[in-house]
Design a protein around this motif. Structure first.
Motif, PDB file in Angstrom:
ATOM      1  N   PRO A 168      53.681  41.734  48.543  1.00  0.00           N
ATOM      2  CA  PRO A 168      53.077  42.121  47.259  1.00  0.00           C
ATOM      3  C   PRO A 168      52.212  41.022  46.647  1.00  0.00           C
ATOM      4  O   PRO A 168      51.163  41.303  46.063  1.00  0.00           O
ATOM      5  N   MET A 169      52.605  39.776  46.794  1.00  0.00           N
ATOM      6  CA  MET A 169      51.793  38.677  46.261  1.00  0.00           C
ATOM      7  C   MET A 169      50.486  38.545  47.031  1.00  0.00           C
ATOM      8  O   MET A 169      49.445  38.244  46.457  1.00  0.00           O
ATOM      9  N   CYS A 170      50.529  38.790  48.338  1.00  0.00           N
ATOM     10  CA  CYS A 170      49.301  38.757  49.141  1.00  0.00           C
ATOM     11  C   CYS A 170      48.342  39.852  48.680  1.00  0.00           C
ATOM     12  O   CYS A 170      47.132  39.643  48.631  1.00  0.00           O
ATOM     13  N   ALA A 171      48.891  41.012  48.318  1.00  0.00           N
ATOM     14  CA  ALA A 171      48.052  42.111  47.835  1.00  0.00           C
ATOM     15  C   ALA A 171      47.338  41.708  46.545  1.00  0.00           C
ATOM     16  O   ALA A 171      46.140  41.959  46.383  1.00  0.00           O
ATOM     17  N   ILE A 172      48.061  41.069  45.633  1.00  0.00           N
ATOM     18  CA  ILE A 172      47.446  40.604  44.378  1.00  0.00           C
ATOM     19  C   ILE A 172      46.378  39.561  44.669  1.00  0.00           C
ATOM     20  O   ILE A 172      45.254  39.625  44.154  1.00  0.00           O
ATOM     21  N   TRP A 173      46.725  38.591  45.496  1.00  0.00           N
ATOM     22  CA  TRP A 173      45.811  37.501  45.835  1.00  0.00           C
ATOM     23  C   TRP A 173      44.531  38.034  46.484  1.00  0.00           C
ATOM     24  O   TRP A 173      43.425  37.658  46.095  1.00  0.00           O
ATOM     25  N   PHE A 174      44.674  38.936  47.458  1.00  0.00           N
ATOM     26  CA  PHE A 174      43.502  39.477  48.133  1.00  0.00           C
ATOM     27  C   PHE A 174      42.671  40.328  47.176  1.00  0.00           C
ATOM     28  O   PHE A 174      41.441  40.295  47.220  1.00  0.00           O
ATOM     29  N   GLY A 175      43.323  41.076  46.301  1.00  0.00           N
ATOM     30  CA  GLY A 175      42.598  41.868  45.309  1.00  0.00           C
ATOM     31  C   GLY A 175      41.723  40.998  44.423  1.00  0.00           C
ATOM     32  O   GLY A 175      40.564  41.320  44.154  1.00  0.00           O
ATOM     33  N   ILE A 176      42.264  39.879  43.981  1.00  0.00           N
ATOM     34  CA  ILE A 176      41.480  38.964  43.139  1.00  0.00           C
ATOM     35  C   ILE A 176      40.348  38.341  43.935  1.00  0.00           C
ATOM     36  O   ILE A 176      39.218  38.207  43.432  1.00  0.00           O
TER      37      ILE A 176
END
Length: 134
Positions: free
Chosen positions: A60-68
């Motif tokens: 989930p943190m990777c998803a946030i990071w990649f989204g940004i």
């Protein structure tokens, strides 16, 4: 066979090229269904722990990071020649400015955005600090 970080950088460079010719929404709608699952898989999957992941963060943190990262790339593309849409809008509103003047004027902002993206890749903890508090 390639390091995951190299693959991520290649994806972001592809976004930079696409952004020179497309608007941000179209670019994201066309590419994210393929690219997002690939980046999550590169990290180790949706349920990977931070310790076992390639990028040092949970799924989930990777998803946030990649989204940004992708949103920052879209912003960068909006001021990238030859089709920096925001630059054409500004030049169209002001009669005394040419598009070339606007592109020269956004050069420092382009550089600042590029440095910001590099820092977000090198230090993902910056992106994840606030969501990590939840």
């Amino acid at each position: 066979s390639h390091p995951p970080l190299l693959t991520l950088v290649m994806i972001l460079l592809a976004y930079a090229v696409l952004g020179m010719f497309m608007d941000a929404i179209g670019m994201l709608l066309l590419t994210l269904p393929v690219v997002f699952p690939a980046v999550i898989a590169l990290n180790g999957g949706e349920y990977v722990s931070a310790a076992d992941s390639a990028f040092g963060m949970s799924g989930p943190m990777c998803a946030i990071w990649f989204g940004i990262l992708v949103v920052k790339m879209a912003e960068l593309c909006l001021i990238t020649p030859p089709i920096g849409l925001n630059c054409f809008v500004v030049a169209g509103v002001r009669d005394d400015l040419t598009v070339q003047d606007v592109f020269r004027g956004v050069a420092p902002f382009f550089l600042a955005d590029a440095i910001t993206i590099a820092v977000l890749i090198a230090l993902p903890g910056i992106v994840l600090w606030l969501p990590g508090l939840a």
